[in-house]
Design a protein around this motif. Structure first.
Motif, PDB file in Angstrom:
ATOM      1  N   MET A 148      16.384  86.061 -30.175  1.00 53.76           N
ATOM      2  CA  MET A 148      17.714  86.548 -29.856  1.00 53.76           C
ATOM      3  C   MET A 148      18.463  86.857 -31.147  1.00 53.76           C
ATOM      4  N   PRO A 149      19.361  87.839 -31.145  1.00 50.04           N
ATOM      5  CA  PRO A 149      20.136  88.151 -32.354  1.00 50.04           C
ATOM      6  C   PRO A 149      20.832  86.903 -32.893  1.00 50.04           C
ATOM      7  N   PHE A 204      14.670  84.431 -23.848  1.00 48.07           N
ATOM      8  CA  PHE A 204      15.642  84.800 -22.816  1.00 48.07           C
ATOM      9  C   PHE A 204      16.478  83.620 -22.331  1.00 48.07           C
ATOM     10  N   GLU A 205      15.969  82.411 -22.552  1.00 43.11           N
ATOM     11  CA  GLU A 205      16.648  81.222 -22.024  1.00 43.11           C
ATOM     12  C   GLU A 205      18.078  81.113 -22.540  1.00 43.11           C
ATOM     13  N   SER A 266      23.234  90.648 -24.443  1.00 42.95           N
ATOM     14  CA  SER A 266      21.938  90.564 -23.768  1.00 42.95           C
ATOM     15  C   SER A 266      20.955  91.501 -24.459  1.00 42.95           C
ATOM     16  N   ALA A 267      20.297  90.981 -25.479  1.00 41.28           N
ATOM     17  CA  ALA A 267      19.332  91.778 -26.230  1.00 41.28           C
ATOM     18  C   ALA A 267      18.393  90.832 -26.967  1.00 41.28           C
ATOM     19  N   ARG A 268      17.298  91.371 -27.421  1.00 39.87           N
ATOM     20  CA  ARG A 268      16.379  90.608 -28.265  1.00 39.87           C
ATOM     21  C   ARG A 268      15.988  91.452 -29.471  1.00 39.87           C
ATOM     22  N   GLN A 269      15.673  90.782 -30.547  1.00 42.58           N
ATOM     23  CA  GLN A 269      15.190  91.450 -31.745  1.00 42.58           C
ATOM     24  C   GLN A 269      13.677  91.304 -31.819  1.00 42.58           C
TER      25      GLN A 269
END
Length: 310
Positions: A148-149, A204-205, A266-269
């Motif tokens: 996660m960022p 995502f948790e 709501s994003a992921r790196q």
């Protein structure tokens, strides 16, 4: 000092035990211990000390291990310069990816690299908890990881981090869901929903915890899966809603829709992790360059058309 013995000391600093070093280098634990003792005699001071049933590095050992990393980087840099002089990124590059990126980006990367004679990429897939990605860097040349960022579990590990993309995470819904007609959803819309989540420790948790804070109500997670195909099947059959990556999840089955989540980050790196000495190899740098190119291409392919609403 012998470079090979210095490398064993570096491996001990990174892997934490003589047994792990032995397994990684194809030696017996006694052979590793003997080589470390020879290195201690060359250094003229203790580099390890007993701790329980194993050994740990002394202050001098840690200092020399850092120097060993610098030596390894210098050697790889020299080899890379020679490869550049020959203009030939040859050799085998090992890579570990997590499933969604493996399915969407990696095939095109290997197609592009297939034209380079002498360059071989060996890839496999794993999706560990966040803390597990750094350990994989000891086993593979390139580790494709996601987080996660602002969450950097590999910080302080001395790894080279190559950013690939930032990927929004949408909400996955059955096509007949009450929210399916919306153009987007908020955390308040999701307050009473049951979730198909990920195993504890997966990226995502953290977003679920933020939804709990914004919505003021505990999120109910009915099932947990790391495989997106299983998640999609459970959502399609009405067992709950879930997060789904926007770029790397592929085309959805007809019974599912995705909607952007508003009001919660709501994003992921997605990044590539590489040991600093390995990052000097021309073959590895060539693979990384193609990975970066394909990641950018994937993002562009999902950009909204000019004049259209997102």
């Amino acid at each position: 000092m012998d470079v090979r013995r210095l490398d064993l000391l570096r491996e001990l600093a990174e892997r934490g035990s003589v047994t792990a070093v032995a397994e990684a280098t194809g030696r017996t634990p006694s052979a590793v211990s003997q080589q470390l003792k020879v290195l201690e005699r060359e250094a003229g001071m203790p580099l390890t000390q007993r701790s329980g049933r194993g050994v740990v590095l002394t202050s001098a050992g840690h200092a020399l291990a850092r120097s060993a990393t610098e030596v390894a980087v210098a050697l790889e840099r020299a080899t890379a310069l020679w490869d550049e002089f020959r203009n030939h990124p040859s050799g085998e590059v090992t890579m570990v990816t997590f499933p969604t990126v493996g399915a969407t980006i990696l095939p095109g990367v290997l197609v592009d690299l297939g034209s380079i004679t002498g360059l071989v990429v060996r890839a496999t897939d794993l999706d560990p908890e966040l803390s597990g990605f750094t350990d994989l860097a000891n086993e593979y040349d390139i580790v494709l990881a996601h987080t996660m960022p602002g969450v950097l579990p590999w910080g302080g590990r001395g790894l080279t981090v190559v950013p690939l993309l930032t990927e929004p995470l949408d909400i996955l819904l059955p096509a007949g869901h009450r929210l399916a007609a919306r153009t987007s959803v908020t955390s308040q819309d999701l307050v009473d929903e049951t979730w198909i989540g990920v195993p504890p420790g997966f990226p995502f948790e953290r977003i679920l915890h933020e939804i709990e804070q914004v919505g003021g109500q505990r999120v109910e997670v009915a099932q947990r899966f790391s495989d997106m195909r299983i998640v999609e099947a459970f959502v399609e059959h009405g067992f709950g809603v879930a997060f789904i990556p926007r770029y790397t999840s592929g085309q959805l089955p007809p019974g599912l829709v995705r909607r952007p989540l508003r009001g919660v980050a709501s994003a992921r790196q997605i990044v590539a992790l590489v040991r600093p000495d390995v990052a000097e190899r021309l073959a590895v740098r060539t693979v990384l360059d193609v990975l970066v190119s394909h990641a950018a291409r994937l993002v562009r392919s999902h950009a909204p058309a000019a004049g259209s609403a997102e």
